[in-house]
Design a protein around this motif. Structure first.
Motif, PDB file in Angstrom:
ATOM      1  N   HIS A   1       6.721   5.835  -5.698  1.00  0.00           N
ATOM      2  CA  HIS A   1       7.158   5.045  -6.842  1.00  0.00           C
ATOM      3  C   HIS A   1       8.670   5.002  -7.023  1.00  0.00           C
ATOM      4  CE1 HIS A   1       3.050   4.509  -8.144  1.00  0.00           C
ATOM      5  NE2 HIS A   1       2.850   5.778  -7.899  1.00  0.00           N
ATOM      6  N   ASP A   2       9.388   5.870  -6.329  1.00  0.00           N
ATOM      7  CA  ASP A   2      10.842   5.877  -6.490  1.00  0.00           C
ATOM      8  C   ASP A   2      11.508   6.375  -5.214  1.00  0.00           C
ATOM      9  OD1 ASP A   2      10.441   8.629  -6.512  1.00  0.00           O
ATOM     10  OD2 ASP A   2      10.804   8.847  -8.638  1.00  0.00           O
ATOM     11  N   LYS A   3      12.819   6.273  -5.165  1.00  0.00           N
ATOM     12  CA  LYS A   3      13.557   6.641  -3.962  1.00  0.00           C
ATOM     13  C   LYS A   3      13.457   8.127  -3.669  1.00  0.00           C
ATOM     14  CE  LYS A   3      18.015   7.443  -6.044  1.00  0.00           C
ATOM     15  NZ  LYS A   3      19.291   7.829  -5.599  1.00  0.00           N
ATOM     16  N   ASP A   4      13.362   8.961  -4.696  1.00  0.00           N
ATOM     17  CA  ASP A   4      13.285  10.401  -4.471  1.00  0.00           C
ATOM     18  C   ASP A   4      12.002  10.791  -3.730  1.00  0.00           C
ATOM     19  OD1 ASP A   4      15.749  10.868  -5.697  1.00  0.00           O
ATOM     20  OD2 ASP A   4      14.825  11.004  -7.679  1.00  0.00           O
ATOM     21  N   SER A   5      10.879  10.182  -4.107  1.00  0.00           N
ATOM     22  CA  SER A   5       9.621  10.510  -3.437  1.00  0.00           C
ATOM     23  C   SER A   5       9.629  10.030  -1.993  1.00  0.00           C
ATOM     24  CB  SER A   5       8.432   9.929  -4.199  1.00  0.00           C
ATOM     25  OG  SER A   5       8.511   8.524  -4.279  1.00  0.00           O
ATOM     26  N   VAL A   6      10.238   8.895  -1.734  1.00  0.00           N
ATOM     27  CA  VAL A   6      10.353   8.391  -0.361  1.00  0.00           C
ATOM     28  C   VAL A   6      11.247   9.320   0.452  1.00  0.00           C
ATOM     29  CG1 VAL A   6      11.187   6.500   1.082  1.00  0.00           C
ATOM     30  CG2 VAL A   6       9.964   6.003  -1.033  1.00  0.00           C
ATOM     31  N   ASN A   7      12.386   9.696  -0.100  1.00  0.00           N
ATOM     32  CA  ASN A   7      13.310  10.570   0.628  1.00  0.00           C
ATOM     33  C   ASN A   7      12.702  11.937   0.916  1.00  0.00           C
ATOM     34  OD1 ASN A   7      15.489   8.807   0.987  1.00  0.00           O
ATOM     35  ND2 ASN A   7      16.172   9.149  -1.102  1.00  0.00           N
ATOM     36  N   ARG A   8      11.961  12.513  -0.041  1.00  0.00           N
ATOM     37  CA  ARG A   8      11.294  13.808   0.207  1.00  0.00           C
ATOM     38  C   ARG A   8      10.315  13.697   1.359  1.00  0.00           C
ATOM     39  NH1 ARG A   8      11.229  14.178  -5.403  1.00  0.00           N
ATOM     40  NH2 ARG A   8       9.100  13.398  -5.474  1.00  0.00           N
ATOM     41  N   ALA A   9       9.525  12.641   1.369  1.00  0.00           N
ATOM     42  CA  ALA A   9       8.532  12.467   2.432  1.00  0.00           C
ATOM     43  C   ALA A   9       9.207  12.269   3.786  1.00  0.00           C
ATOM     44  CB  ALA A   9       7.631  11.279   2.108  1.00  0.00           C
ATOM     45  N   LEU A  10      10.262  11.472   3.819  1.00  0.00           N
ATOM     46  CA  LEU A  10      10.957  11.240   5.085  1.00  0.00           C
ATOM     47  C   LEU A  10      11.649  12.499   5.590  1.00  0.00           C
ATOM     48  CD1 LEU A  10      12.406   7.671   4.504  1.00  0.00           C
ATOM     49  CD2 LEU A  10      10.517   8.337   6.005  1.00  0.00           C
TER      50      LEU A  10
ATOM     51  N   ASP B   1       0.828  -1.206   0.000  1.00  0.00           N
ATOM     52  CA  ASP B   1       0.000   0.000   0.000  1.00  0.00           C
ATOM     53  C   ASP B   1       0.865   1.260   0.000  1.00  0.00           C
ATOM     54  OD1 ASP B   1       0.782  -0.713   2.626  1.00  0.00           O
ATOM     55  OD2 ASP B   1      -0.825   0.495   3.501  1.00  0.00           O
ATOM     56  N   VAL B   2       2.001   1.213   0.664  1.00  0.00           N
ATOM     57  CA  VAL B   2       2.913   2.357   0.691  1.00  0.00           C
ATOM     58  C   VAL B   2       3.622   2.484  -0.655  1.00  0.00           C
ATOM     59  CG1 VAL B   2       4.933   3.344   1.827  1.00  0.00           C
ATOM     60  CG2 VAL B   2       3.213   2.143   3.177  1.00  0.00           C
TER      61      VAL B   2
END
Length: 69
Positions: A48-57, A42-43
């Motif tokens: 969809h990519d490492k950049d979007s995860v890093n921005r959110a974190l 679900d996450v």
């Protein structure tokens, strides 16, 4: 129908072709340190990519630092 697959002296199947490979391509990045995280499905649908995860974190870290102070 079963196909015959022959192995070379190193135990590799003859169908593998690494002639275009680059030895040590990611060695420096690996030495610098890496952290593999497996996202729940679900996450992963949202990130969809490492950049979007890093921005959110990073945004979450900012919120946490703001709350602590």
């Amino acid at each position: 129908m079963k196909t015959n697959k022959k192995k070379n002296g190193a135990g590799m199947l003859s169908e593998y072709d690494f002639s275009g490979g680059v030895r040590g391509k990611y060695a420096k990045r690996y030495q610098e340190g890496s952290n593999v995280i497996i996202l729940d499905r679900d996450v992963a649908k949202v990130f969809h990519d490492k950049d979007s995860v890093n921005r959110a974190l990073r945004a979450l870290v900012g919120i946490i630092h703001h709350q602590v102070q």
